[in-house]
Write a protein that holds these residues in place. Structure first.
Motif, PDB file in Angstrom:
ATOM      1  N   PHE A 140      14.964 -20.538  29.386  1.00 36.22           N
ATOM      2  CA  PHE A 140      15.518 -19.201  29.292  1.00 36.22           C
ATOM      3  C   PHE A 140      14.484 -18.167  28.845  1.00 36.22           C
ATOM      4  O   PHE A 140      14.816 -16.990  28.720  1.00 36.22           O
ATOM      5  N   ALA A 141      13.253 -18.606  28.614  1.00 39.11           N
ATOM      6  CA  ALA A 141      12.206 -17.674  28.179  1.00 39.11           C
ATOM      7  C   ALA A 141      11.618 -16.952  29.391  1.00 39.11           C
ATOM      8  O   ALA A 141      10.419 -17.016  29.683  1.00 39.11           O
ATOM      9  N   THR A 142      12.478 -16.298  30.123  1.00 37.00           N
ATOM     10  CA  THR A 142      12.101 -15.556  31.324  1.00 37.00           C
ATOM     11  C   THR A 142      13.165 -14.488  31.552  1.00 37.00           C
ATOM     12  O   THR A 142      14.161 -14.437  30.839  1.00 37.00           O
ATOM     13  N   ASP A 143      12.989 -13.617  32.529  1.00 28.69           N
ATOM     14  CA  ASP A 143      14.014 -12.624  32.853  1.00 28.69           C
ATOM     15  C   ASP A 143      15.172 -13.333  33.548  1.00 28.69           C
ATOM     16  O   ASP A 143      14.979 -13.939  34.612  1.00 28.69           O
ATOM     17  N   CYS A 144      16.358 -13.262  32.988  1.00 29.14           N
ATOM     18  CA  CYS A 144      17.484 -13.959  33.610  1.00 29.14           C
ATOM     19  C   CYS A 144      18.814 -13.312  33.230  1.00 29.14           C
ATOM     20  O   CYS A 144      18.907 -12.535  32.281  1.00 29.14           O
ATOM     21  N   VAL A 145      19.836 -13.642  34.030  1.00 29.85           N
ATOM     22  CA  VAL A 145      21.194 -13.185  33.760  1.00 29.85           C
ATOM     23  C   VAL A 145      22.091 -14.416  33.786  1.00 29.85           C
ATOM     24  O   VAL A 145      22.051 -15.211  34.730  1.00 29.85           O
ATOM     25  N   ASP A 189       9.059  -2.623  25.492  1.00 27.26           N
ATOM     26  CA  ASP A 189       8.103  -3.493  24.802  1.00 27.26           C
ATOM     27  C   ASP A 189       7.656  -4.671  25.663  1.00 27.26           C
ATOM     28  O   ASP A 189       6.919  -5.537  25.202  1.00 27.26           O
ATOM     29  N   GLY A 190       8.125  -4.708  26.912  1.00 20.99           N
ATOM     30  CA  GLY A 190       7.692  -5.753  27.837  1.00 20.99           C
ATOM     31  C   GLY A 190       8.331  -7.110  27.622  1.00 20.99           C
ATOM     32  O   GLY A 190       7.901  -8.096  28.229  1.00 20.99           O
ATOM     33  N   HIS A 191       9.367  -7.212  26.785  1.00 23.01           N
ATOM     34  CA  HIS A 191       9.975  -8.524  26.529  1.00 23.01           C
ATOM     35  C   HIS A 191      10.776  -8.986  27.747  1.00 23.01           C
ATOM     36  O   HIS A 191      11.220  -8.179  28.563  1.00 23.01           O
ATOM     37  N   HIS A 192      10.952 -10.307  27.854  1.00 26.50           N
ATOM     38  CA  HIS A 192      11.781 -10.849  28.929  1.00 26.50           C
ATOM     39  C   HIS A 192      13.235 -10.437  28.694  1.00 26.50           C
ATOM     40  O   HIS A 192      13.761 -10.613  27.598  1.00 26.50           O
ATOM     41  N   ARG A 193      13.857  -9.912  29.726  1.00 26.16           N
ATOM     42  CA  ARG A 193      15.221  -9.416  29.584  1.00 26.16           C
ATOM     43  C   ARG A 193      16.247 -10.521  29.786  1.00 26.16           C
ATOM     44  O   ARG A 193      16.040 -11.433  30.577  1.00 26.16           O
ATOM     45  N   PHE A 194      17.348 -10.417  29.060  1.00 28.08           N
ATOM     46  CA  PHE A 194      18.421 -11.403  29.131  1.00 28.08           C
ATOM     47  C   PHE A 194      19.744 -10.661  29.257  1.00 28.08           C
ATOM     48  O   PHE A 194      20.105  -9.858  28.398  1.00 28.08           O
TER      49      PHE A 194
END
Length: 270
Positions: free
Chosen positions: A186-191, A90-95
């Motif tokens: 945190f509204a981005t792709d992050c770990v 769905d293209g959401h930013h991954r966490f």
């Protein structure tokens, strides 16, 4: 074969439908509505149910806290880091959540429960010097360990570098870090990377992080228990990510941290 015990964890294992559940055994001495519903749920899912003496369940579970039910699970098939890096449909930013040498199964179980609660896209665990996912972990996680996507990796630093190449920010939690966790976007792709009980992140893992965040402490102790600290930051991340869906305009102070004009040190580097 792994074992899982307790009414709620076993129910979650049945509902997960992962195909790992081989059979369950219930205590002959316990007959009540909760156990009857669980047995019916298992049979509806095509899972075999047997009746055993309570003492036998205690021997298998190695504890008397099994609540009259033990499940037998086939060996877990862990994912790889490549599995986790497949873009979201769905293209959401991954966490993601990465754990650097956590050894206490209760902390691991608590973190898996929180990770499931906030909707992380996967958890990364090192193969060595890390608590395995046991019955204790599953019980502490209240069954969340059967739902969460887990990758086992041989080298955590190498896996974090792979994530950088995929444009995923690597964010460590450290009591000497800066800025505060609430000041990061945190509204981005992050770990999010959490360290060992007491010792924190290994030096090489710490150097691999793009940012080191801290939780401010107003009392006399310098840090929180790792499972509590992880929960605090993960729920802040969820709050921000939900807010960003409602309001796509990113606050300037957050954008400056997570999306600088210049390519940051470490992102995509080796």
């Amino acid at each position: 074969m792994e074992v899982l015990y307790g009414l709620h964890p076993v129910e979650e294992a049945i509902r997960a439908g992962s195909g790992r559940l081989d059979r369950i055994s219930v205590a002959r001495e316990r007959r009540d509505a909760k156990l009857d519903r669980l047995s019916s749920l298992a049979r509806s899912a095509g899972v075999r149910v047997s009746v055993e003496p309570r003492d036998q369940l205690t021997r298998v579970a190695k504890t008397e806290a099994h609540q009259g039910v033990v499940a037998y699970l086939r060996e877990r098939a862990f994912l790889t880091i490549e599995d986790l890096l497949v873009p979201a449909a769905d293209g959401h930013h991954r966490f993601f959540l990465a754990l650097d040498g956590l050894e206490d199964p209760h902390n691991l179980g608590a973190l898996l429960r929180t990770a499931d609660g906030v909707g992380v896209d996967g958890v990364i665990l090192p193969e060595r010097r890390s608590a395995p996912i046991t019955a204790t972990v599953a019980k502490t996680s209240a069954g969340a360990s059967e739902h969460i996507r887990v990758a086992r990796v041989t080298n955590l630093v190498r896996s974090l570098e792979q994530m950088k190449k995929a444009n995923i920010w690597v964010i460590g939690l450290d009591e000497r870090g800066t800025p505060d966790y609430t000041d990061f976007d945190f509204a981005t792709d992050c770990v999010l990377v959490l360290g060992r009980e007491g010792a924190g992140l290994h030096d090489l893992v710490k150097k691999t992080c793009d940012h080191l965040l801290r939780i401010p402490m107003a009392g006399q102790v310098s840090s929180l228990n790792v499972s509590v600290a992880g929960a605090v930051v993960m729920y802040e991340a969820m709050r921000q990510r939900q807010a960003s869906k409602l309001n796509p305009v990113v606050q300037p102070k957050l954008a400056a941290l997570a999306k600088p004009a210049k390519k940051p040190k470490g992102l995509g580097s080796i």
